[in-house]
Design a protein around this motif. Structure first.
Motif, mmCIF file in Angstrom:
data_model
loop_
_atom_site.group_PDB
_atom_site.id
_atom_site.type_symbol
_atom_site.label_atom_id
_atom_site.label_comp_id
_atom_site.label_asym_id
_atom_site.label_seq_id
_atom_site.Cartn_x
_atom_site.Cartn_y
_atom_site.Cartn_z
ATOM 1 N N GLU A 1 41.823 48.356 59.547
ATOM 2 C CA GLU A 1 41.660 48.094 60.978
ATOM 3 C C GLU A 1 40.668 46.952 61.183
ATOM 4 O O GLU A 1 40.858 46.088 62.050
ATOM 5 C CB GLU A 1 41.180 49.352 61.703
ATOM 6 N N TRP B 1 42.379 43.754 60.247
ATOM 7 C CA TRP B 1 43.333 43.362 61.267
ATOM 8 C C TRP B 1 42.639 42.739 62.476
ATOM 9 O O TRP B 1 43.119 41.755 63.052
ATOM 10 C CB TRP B 1 44.176 44.558 61.707
ATOM 11 N N ARG C 1 48.357 48.013 57.120
ATOM 12 C CA ARG C 1 47.819 48.890 58.160
ATOM 13 C C ARG C 1 48.845 49.950 58.564
ATOM 14 O O ARG C 1 48.522 51.129 58.704
ATOM 15 C CB ARG C 1 47.438 48.002 59.339
#
Length: 281
Positions: free
Chosen positions: A196, A199, A227
């Protein structure tokens, strides 16, 4: 069902974590050696290129993370002509989901090869039919850019974030055997948190110039796929097919169905009955 190299696959995986593993096909009789080469000639190309006789010499082996390329996932198909949820986009072969045919395990060479041929035919026919229906409007004279992550960051670009670093960060979470062959809820949660964070950096700050934009877009795709895969693994609270949870070794009847992930930045995971109801609406 289990997917891999038989009952001793866990022993091999644990040995690979401890150190290098070597093999030799010395139990194959001369006649069988010929049959193997004739039946699977592509399997022997790497040995021949390296100058190795696999029937008499030791060679190093490892396990590869093949993602969705082995029939255990891929882009969702919404109709019998291999259409996707994106109008005008059709999918075939390794890129397409084959779970309806193979379940949680790989289809192997025969099923996957048949699928590649059949889906290629269906997708090609579907795409041509779509183009004919739109007559002269199949292709727009003007196109609108849609891609964001890796191309057009949501915030200010940062030079300290590179495509190579993103790829390595994702690889460190999705390829090590101790994290992915032997999965645990705690380990998946930690990997999910790291991915996360990766990302967010990709979405907000990663950008390339010129030909480097291809590399940054690839890195964004890898970050997104990693992810999704970890989120789906954490959601599936059981062991099934290639998905093994050492803290949840058995199968759960409640998860005897596919999981479909939709969305990019904010995504959701739906089960088969919910997904079918969505398509029907």
């Amino acid at each position: 069902m289990r997917n891999g190299i038989g009952d001793r696959e866990e022993e091999v995986a644990r040995a690979l974590i401890d150190g290098p593993v070597y093999a030799r096909l010395d139990q194959a009789e001369p006649a069988l050696q010929g049959w193997l080469r004739q039946g699977q000639p592509n399997c022997f190309v790497p040995y021949d290129r390296a100058g190795i006789d696999p029937f008499s010499e030791l060679f190093r082996i490892t396990l590869r993370a093949e993602g969705t390329v082995r029939g255990t996932g891929g882009i969702d198909i919404v109709s019998d002509d291999c259409a996707t949820g994106v109008p005008g986009l059709y999918v075939a072969g390794d890129a397409a989901s084959r779970e309806i045919m193979t379940g949680a395990v790989s289809g192997g060479g025969a099923v996957n090869s048949s699928w590649a041929l059949a889906s290629g035919w269906w997708a090609g026919k579907g795409a041509s039919t779509h183009a004919k229906r739109r007559t002269g409007k199949a292709f727009r004279t003007e196109v609108q850019s849609l891609g964001q992550a890796g191309l057009r960051p949501a915030s200010s670009p940062r030079v300290d974030i590179s495509a190579g670093e993103v790829i390595e960060a994702v690889r460190s979470e999705v390829t090590p055997l101790d994290k992915n062959f032997f999965r645990t809820g705690e380990g998946l949660e930690k990997s999910g948190e790291r991915l996360e964070s990766v990302w967010r950096d990709v979405r907000d700050h990663l950008q390339g110039d010129g030909l480097d934009r291809v590399r940054t877009r690839e890195a964004a795709s890898i970050a997104a796929a990693g992810r999704w895969s970890v989120a789906a693994a954490l959601h599936r609270t059981e062991s099934r097919g290639m998905h093994r949870r050492t803290d949840l070794p058995g199968k759960s009847p409640a998860f005897a169905h596919r999981l479909v992930i939709t969305g990019v930045d904010a995504f959701r995971i739906a089960g088969a009955p919910e997904r079918l109801a969505e398509l029907a609406s």
